[in-house]
Design a protein around this motif. Sequence first.
Motif, PDB file in Angstrom:
ATOM      1  N   MET A   1       0.770  -1.389   0.224  1.00  0.00           N
ATOM      2  CA  MET A   1      -0.042   0.150   0.076  1.00  0.00           C
ATOM      3  C   MET A   1       0.978   1.315   0.043  1.00  0.00           C
ATOM      4  O   MET A   1       1.780   1.329   0.775  1.00  0.00           O
ATOM      5  CB  MET A   1      -0.860  -0.057   1.293  1.00  0.00           C
ATOM      6  N   ILE A   2       0.365   2.231  -0.885  1.00  0.00           N
ATOM      7  CA  ILE A   2       1.248   3.483  -1.059  1.00  0.00           C
ATOM      8  C   ILE A   2       0.954   4.555   0.275  1.00  0.00           C
ATOM      9  O   ILE A   2      -0.376   4.390   0.270  1.00  0.00           O
ATOM     10  CB  ILE A   2       1.163   4.092  -2.405  1.00  0.00           C
ATOM     11  N   ASN A   3       1.769   5.034   0.863  1.00  0.00           N
ATOM     12  CA  ASN A   3       1.661   6.247   1.848  1.00  0.00           C
ATOM     13  C   ASN A   3       0.857   7.175   1.378  1.00  0.00           C
ATOM     14  O   ASN A   3       0.939   7.740  -0.007  1.00  0.00           O
ATOM     15  CB  ASN A   3       3.010   6.530   2.207  1.00  0.00           C
ATOM     16  N   PHE A   4      -0.051   7.808   1.774  1.00  0.00           N
ATOM     17  CA  PHE A   4      -0.933   8.816   1.412  1.00  0.00           C
ATOM     18  C   PHE A   4      -0.032  10.074   0.929  1.00  0.00           C
ATOM     19  O   PHE A   4      -0.350  10.589  -0.136  1.00  0.00           O
ATOM     20  CB  PHE A   4      -1.785   9.497   2.658  1.00  0.00           C
ATOM     21  N   TRP A   5       1.079  10.494   1.615  1.00  0.00           N
ATOM     22  CA  TRP A   5       1.946  11.537   1.284  1.00  0.00           C
ATOM     23  C   TRP A   5       2.532  11.040  -0.340  1.00  0.00           C
ATOM     24  O   TRP A   5       2.625  12.303  -1.177  1.00  0.00           O
ATOM     25  CB  TRP A   5       2.726  11.865   2.138  1.00  0.00           C
ATOM     26  N   ILE A   6       2.966  10.006  -0.246  1.00  0.00           N
ATOM     27  CA  ILE A   6       3.377   9.748  -1.694  1.00  0.00           C
ATOM     28  C   ILE A   6       2.581   9.719  -2.886  1.00  0.00           C
ATOM     29  O   ILE A   6       2.733  10.512  -4.089  1.00  0.00           O
ATOM     30  CB  ILE A   6       4.214   8.265  -1.785  1.00  0.00           C
ATOM     31  N   SER A   7       1.220   9.248  -2.648  1.00  0.00           N
ATOM     32  CA  SER A   7       0.079   9.569  -3.654  1.00  0.00           C
ATOM     33  C   SER A   7      -0.172  10.958  -3.947  1.00  0.00           C
ATOM     34  O   SER A   7      -0.229  11.344  -4.773  1.00  0.00           O
ATOM     35  CB  SER A   7      -1.067   8.689  -2.946  1.00  0.00           C
ATOM     36  N   ALA A   8      -0.172  11.607  -2.524  1.00  0.00           N
ATOM     37  CA  ALA A   8      -0.710  13.256  -2.824  1.00  0.00           C
ATOM     38  C   ALA A   8       0.362  13.820  -3.565  1.00  0.00           C
ATOM     39  O   ALA A   8       0.176  14.824  -4.328  1.00  0.00           O
ATOM     40  CB  ALA A   8      -0.703  13.451  -1.337  1.00  0.00           C
ATOM     41  N   LEU A   9       1.775  13.655  -3.560  1.00  0.00           N
ATOM     42  CA  LEU A   9       2.758  14.226  -4.138  1.00  0.00           C
ATOM     43  C   LEU A   9       2.673  13.794  -5.746  1.00  0.00           C
ATOM     44  O   LEU A   9       2.677  14.748  -6.382  1.00  0.00           O
ATOM     45  CB  LEU A   9       4.157  13.688  -3.648  1.00  0.00           C
ATOM     46  N   PHE A  10       2.327  12.529  -5.973  1.00  0.00           N
ATOM     47  CA  PHE A  10       2.322  12.379  -7.374  1.00  0.00           C
ATOM     48  C   PHE A  10       0.952  12.815  -7.866  1.00  0.00           C
ATOM     49  O   PHE A  10       1.146  13.237  -9.153  1.00  0.00           O
ATOM     50  CB  PHE A  10       2.194  10.582  -7.220  1.00  0.00           C
ATOM     51  N   LYS A  11       0.172  13.078  -7.311  1.00  0.00           N
ATOM     52  CA  LYS A  11      -1.065  13.732  -8.002  1.00  0.00           C
ATOM     53  C   LYS A  11      -1.231  14.934  -7.662  1.00  0.00           C
ATOM     54  O   LYS A  11      -2.381  15.921  -8.247  1.00  0.00           O
ATOM     55  CB  LYS A  11      -2.439  13.006  -7.288  1.00  0.00           C
ATOM     56  N   ALA A  12      -0.142  15.775  -7.350  1.00  0.00           N
ATOM     57  CA  ALA A  12      -0.069  16.990  -7.027  1.00  0.00           C
ATOM     58  C   ALA A  12      -1.094  17.583  -6.143  1.00  0.00           C
ATOM     59  O   ALA A  12      -1.426  19.043  -6.321  1.00  0.00           O
ATOM     60  CB  ALA A  12      -0.237  17.793  -8.393  1.00  0.00           C
ATOM     61  N   TRP A  13      -1.300  16.885  -5.233  1.00  0.00           N
ATOM     62  CA  TRP A  13      -2.434  17.346  -4.219  1.00  0.00           C
ATOM     63  C   TRP A  13      -1.499  17.862  -2.835  1.00  0.00           C
ATOM     64  O   TRP A  13      -1.980  18.628  -2.247  1.00  0.00           O
ATOM     65  CB  TRP A  13      -3.305  16.134  -3.526  1.00  0.00           C
ATOM     66  N   ALA A  22       5.740  16.386   6.610  1.00  0.00           N
ATOM     67  CA  ALA A  22       5.066  15.096   6.870  1.00  0.00           C
ATOM     68  C   ALA A  22       6.437  14.125   7.307  1.00  0.00           C
ATOM     69  O   ALA A  22       6.327  13.344   8.246  1.00  0.00           O
ATOM     70  CB  ALA A  22       4.185  14.614   5.822  1.00  0.00           C
ATOM     71  N   TYR A  23       7.297  14.228   6.628  1.00  0.00           N
ATOM     72  CA  TYR A  23       8.540  13.213   6.767  1.00  0.00           C
ATOM     73  C   TYR A  23       9.220  13.663   8.141  1.00  0.00           C
ATOM     74  O   TYR A  23       9.554  12.521   8.977  1.00  0.00           O
ATOM     75  CB  TYR A  23       9.556  13.464   5.626  1.00  0.00           C
ATOM     76  N   LEU A  33       9.279   6.770   0.587  1.00  0.00           N
ATOM     77  CA  LEU A  33       9.685   7.525  -0.217  1.00  0.00           C
ATOM     78  C   LEU A  33      10.789   6.561  -1.533  1.00  0.00           C
ATOM     79  O   LEU A  33      10.482   7.086  -2.517  1.00  0.00           O
ATOM     80  CB  LEU A  33      10.548   8.736   0.189  1.00  0.00           C
ATOM     81  N   ARG A  34      11.219   5.706  -0.831  1.00  0.00           N
ATOM     82  CA  ARG A  34      11.925   4.817  -1.791  1.00  0.00           C
ATOM     83  C   ARG A  34      11.052   3.918  -2.737  1.00  0.00           C
ATOM     84  O   ARG A  34      11.494   3.901  -3.861  1.00  0.00           O
ATOM     85  CB  ARG A  34      12.813   3.854  -0.961  1.00  0.00           C
ATOM     86  N   THR A  35      10.010   3.563  -2.131  1.00  0.00           N
ATOM     87  CA  THR A  35       8.997   2.812  -2.683  1.00  0.00           C
ATOM     88  C   THR A  35       8.340   3.767  -3.909  1.00  0.00           C
ATOM     89  O   THR A  35       8.276   3.337  -5.237  1.00  0.00           O
ATOM     90  CB  THR A  35       7.978   2.427  -2.041  1.00  0.00           C
TER      91      THR A  35
END
Length: 55
Positions: A1-13, A22-23, A33-35
Motif C-alpha cells: 500500500m502506498i503512503n498517502f503523502w507519496i500518492s498526494a505528491l504524485f497527484k499534485a495534491w 510530513a517526513y 519515499l524509496r517505494t
Amino acid sequence: MINFWISALFKAWATPAMVKRAYEYKDCSKDDLRTGVEREMVQKEQYKYITGEDY
C-alpha cells in the motif's frame, strides 16, 4: 500500500515542502519515499529535497 503523502505528491495534491514536513513528523518514511521512487511516483530530486540524502 502506498503512503498517502507519496500518492498526494504524485497527484499534485501536496507539494514537496508539505511531504518534507510530513517526513519530519514521521508521517512518511524513507522506505515510503524509496517505494515512491521505484514506482516512479517520486522524482529522485524530490527524494533528495525531502530526506536531504541522495537516492
